[in-house]
Design a protein around this motif. Structure first.
Motif, PDB file in Angstrom:
ATOM      1  N   PHE A  75       0.851  -1.177   0.000  1.00 24.96           N
ATOM      2  CA  PHE A  75       0.000   0.000   0.000  1.00 24.96           C
ATOM      3  C   PHE A  75       0.894   1.237   0.000  1.00 24.96           C
ATOM      4  O   PHE A  75       1.694   1.406   0.910  1.00 24.96           O
ATOM      5  CB  PHE A  75      -0.912   0.042   1.232  1.00 24.96           C
ATOM      6  CG  PHE A  75      -1.789  -1.192   1.361  1.00 24.96           C
ATOM      7  CD1 PHE A  75      -2.631  -1.580   0.316  1.00 24.96           C
ATOM      8  CD2 PHE A  75      -1.766  -1.959   2.524  1.00 24.96           C
ATOM      9  CE1 PHE A  75      -3.428  -2.705   0.451  1.00 24.96           C
ATOM     10  CE2 PHE A  75      -2.552  -3.086   2.643  1.00 24.96           C
ATOM     11  CZ  PHE A  75      -3.387  -3.471   1.606  1.00 24.96           C
ATOM     12  N   GLY A  76       0.795   2.114  -1.058  1.00 27.86           N
ATOM     13  CA  GLY A  76       1.646   3.310  -1.123  1.00 27.86           C
ATOM     14  C   GLY A  76       1.204   4.350  -0.112  1.00 27.86           C
ATOM     15  O   GLY A  76       0.210   4.159   0.583  1.00 27.86           O
ATOM     16  N   PRO A  77       1.944   5.505  -0.015  1.00 27.01           N
ATOM     17  CA  PRO A  77       3.127   5.828  -0.831  1.00 27.01           C
ATOM     18  C   PRO A  77       4.381   5.104  -0.332  1.00 27.01           C
ATOM     19  O   PRO A  77       4.483   4.791   0.843  1.00 27.01           O
ATOM     20  CB  PRO A  77       3.256   7.340  -0.673  1.00 27.01           C
ATOM     21  CG  PRO A  77       2.702   7.609   0.694  1.00 27.01           C
ATOM     22  CD  PRO A  77       1.583   6.630   0.887  1.00 27.01           C
ATOM     23  N   PHE A  78       5.324   4.861  -1.230  1.00 31.29           N
ATOM     24  CA  PHE A  78       6.534   4.126  -0.882  1.00 31.29           C
ATOM     25  C   PHE A  78       7.698   5.085  -0.660  1.00 31.29           C
ATOM     26  O   PHE A  78       7.728   6.187  -1.205  1.00 31.29           O
ATOM     27  CB  PHE A  78       6.882   3.140  -1.994  1.00 31.29           C
ATOM     28  CG  PHE A  78       5.766   2.170  -2.287  1.00 31.29           C
ATOM     29  CD1 PHE A  78       5.091   1.538  -1.242  1.00 31.29           C
ATOM     30  CD2 PHE A  78       5.393   1.900  -3.586  1.00 31.29           C
ATOM     31  CE1 PHE A  78       4.060   0.645  -1.511  1.00 31.29           C
ATOM     32  CE2 PHE A  78       4.370   1.011  -3.862  1.00 31.29           C
ATOM     33  CZ  PHE A  78       3.686   0.381  -2.817  1.00 31.29           C
ATOM     34  N   PRO A  79       8.692   4.677   0.097  1.00 27.47           N
ATOM     35  CA  PRO A  79       9.828   5.561   0.396  1.00 27.47           C
ATOM     36  C   PRO A  79      10.677   5.831  -0.847  1.00 27.47           C
ATOM     37  O   PRO A  79      10.835   4.975  -1.701  1.00 27.47           O
ATOM     38  CB  PRO A  79      10.615   4.790   1.452  1.00 27.47           C
ATOM     39  CG  PRO A  79      10.235   3.368   1.239  1.00 27.47           C
ATOM     40  CD  PRO A  79       8.805   3.379   0.796  1.00 27.47           C
TER      41      PRO A  79
END
Length: 465
Positions: A75-79
């Motif tokens: 589940f985003g947001p991703f780093p």
């Protein structure tokens, strides 16, 4: 009836069904409606819930497994890692990682080795290089199943550092000592981008030779995952001209330029006029005197600057030493003797163009043109214009005698003199008469109707006498 707390009566579930819910999602409550022991109606509801959750578990698309990170839902947001500092270091080095979406970080890896870390903010992490770290990208994982990797590698060890270069200027071939730290693993040295031969003396010193084609700029050393650049600029001097051979010539003459630092030459000029050239090596250029060149200095230009000859190159224009003959009428053949006549484009008699033939570099043949007047003869070629020292005298008709000197209309008259060849008109005090040129010294005519007392004139292409 036994409750679900009764271990003997609790159904034995396959391990995938013991908690079919995603992490963080609680299993459905198994207590009865009143909070006490579950009766048969509650058991049916519990079984129905298990069937629904089991179906959901088996119908959900599988997530790719990762050995190094927890198996988490995506589940985003991703780093996103945008930078880190320092870019190299030993285990125990504290590294600042900058980026976005760092909230919920659960792991920081250095080449697969898990690091201790502190999330300072959603845009910064402080991590300590672990003992099992390997050189490579830094990876940050978050609890939403995402991960971000640095574009650059972190070098486990000590990166190279340049503290000085000596000397700081010199031509190609100059030996330069590069001092610094952690230079043992350097695999390339470059002078402003041009690779150079080098020798690693020890961890703190490299000896490098300025390569051909190097230009002024910083010195860089490259190691496995990075490079170090000198704060000092190494200056490569521009071209140096030490000799021209010859130092004089005409257009098209070959010239050899000797000197230093000619590699990469982009231009050769004779007093500002561009010439074609060939760079033989770093110390020699061959060229030819260009059309329209004038006497002056020769220059050589490359990316490091422009060098100028100490002596001037003299353009040898035509040199007229003799005319033969030095006088004549229109059509008289004339031989011009001198030097540097090759490539002649024009011969003129006091400004009047003549037809000509270049016999060789020292001789031209021509004829006196119609309309020529007494004056200097000039020869022109791409190197310039040369003029005769003495004038060429145009011989106009010269009348020395009339016989008779008086008569009536129709009286025959003999005119004696010189340079009558090609005569076009005989006039008795401006009245034109019919005439016959007997030879260069005699004309016969008759007094024309309308003639009045006065002078008799003879006209040829050379003039009127």
């Amino acid at each position: 009836m036994a409750t679900l707390d009764d271990g003997a009566r609790t159904p034995s579930l396959p391990s995938p069904l013991r908690n079919p819910c995603p992490p963080g999602v609680g299993a459905p409550a198994l207590a009865n409606e009143g909070g006490g022991a579950m009766h048969s109606r509650g058991r049916l509801g519990w079984i129905a819930s298990l069937v629904i959750l089991s179906a959901a578990a088996f119908l959900s698309p599988p997530r790719p497994a990762r050995a190094d990170l927890p198996n988490l839902p995506l589940f985003g947001p991703f780093p996103i890692i945008t930078s880190f500092s320092p870019t190299s270091g030993l285990p125990g080095t504290v590294v600042t990682i900058n980026g976005t979406n760092f909230t919920g970080v659960i792991r920081v890896d250095f080449g697969g080795g898990s690091a201790a870390y502190t999330v300072v903010s959603a845009t910064q992490i402080q991590a300590t290089v672990p003992d099992d770290a390997l050189s490579g990208p830094i990876v940050v994982a978050t609890s939403n199943g995402g991960s971000g990797s640095s574009g650059a590698n972190f070098f486990v060890g000590l990166g190279a550092v340049i503290t000085g270069i000596s000397p700081t200027s010199g031509p190609a071939g100059t030996l330069v000592t590069i001092t610094g730290r952690h230079l043992a693993n350097v695999y390339m040295v470059a002078f402003h981008g041009t690779s150079a031969p080098f020798t690693v003396v020890n961890d703190g010193e490299i000896d490098a030779t300025v390569p051909l084609g190097a230009t002024s700029g910083p010195v860089t050393v490259s190691y496995s995952v990075g490079e170090a650049t000198s704060d000092q600029v190494f200056t490569v001097p521009g071209p140096l001209i030490t000799q021209l051979s010859p130092t004089a010539g005409t257009v098209g003459n070959p010239v050899t330029i000797t000197g230093q630092n000619f590699t990469g030459t982009t231009s050769v000029r004779f007093n500002g006029t561009t010439a074609n050239f060939t760079v033989m090596d770093d110390t020699q250029i061959t060229t030819t005197v260009p059309v329209f060149a004038t006497t002056g200095f020769v220059t050589v230009t490359n990316p490091n600057g422009t060098g100028t000859s100490a002596q001037t190159f003299t353009i040898l224009g035509p040199n007229v030493t003799q005319l033969s003959p030095t006088a004549g009428t229109v059509g008289t053949p004339v031989t011009i003797t001198g030097q540097f006549f090759t490539g002649t484009t024009g011969v003129r008699f006091n400004g009047t163009a003549a037809t000509f033939t270049v016999v060789n570099d020292g001789q031209i043949t021509t004829t006196v043109p119609a309309g020529a007047t007494t004056g200097l003869v000039t020869v022109t070629n791409p190197s310039g214009t040369g003029a005769s020292a003495q004038p060429f005298t145009l011989l106009v008709p010269r009348i020395t005698q009339l016989n008779p000197t008086a008569g009536t209309v129709g009286t025959p008259v003999t005119i004696t003199g010189q340079y009558f060849t090609g005569a076009t008109r005989v006039a008795f005090n401006v009245t034109t008469a019919t005439a016959t040129v007997v030879n260069d010294g005699q004309i016969t005519t008759t007094v024309p109707a309308g003639a009045t007392t006065g002078f008799v004139t003879v006209t040829t292409p050379s003039g009127t006498g």
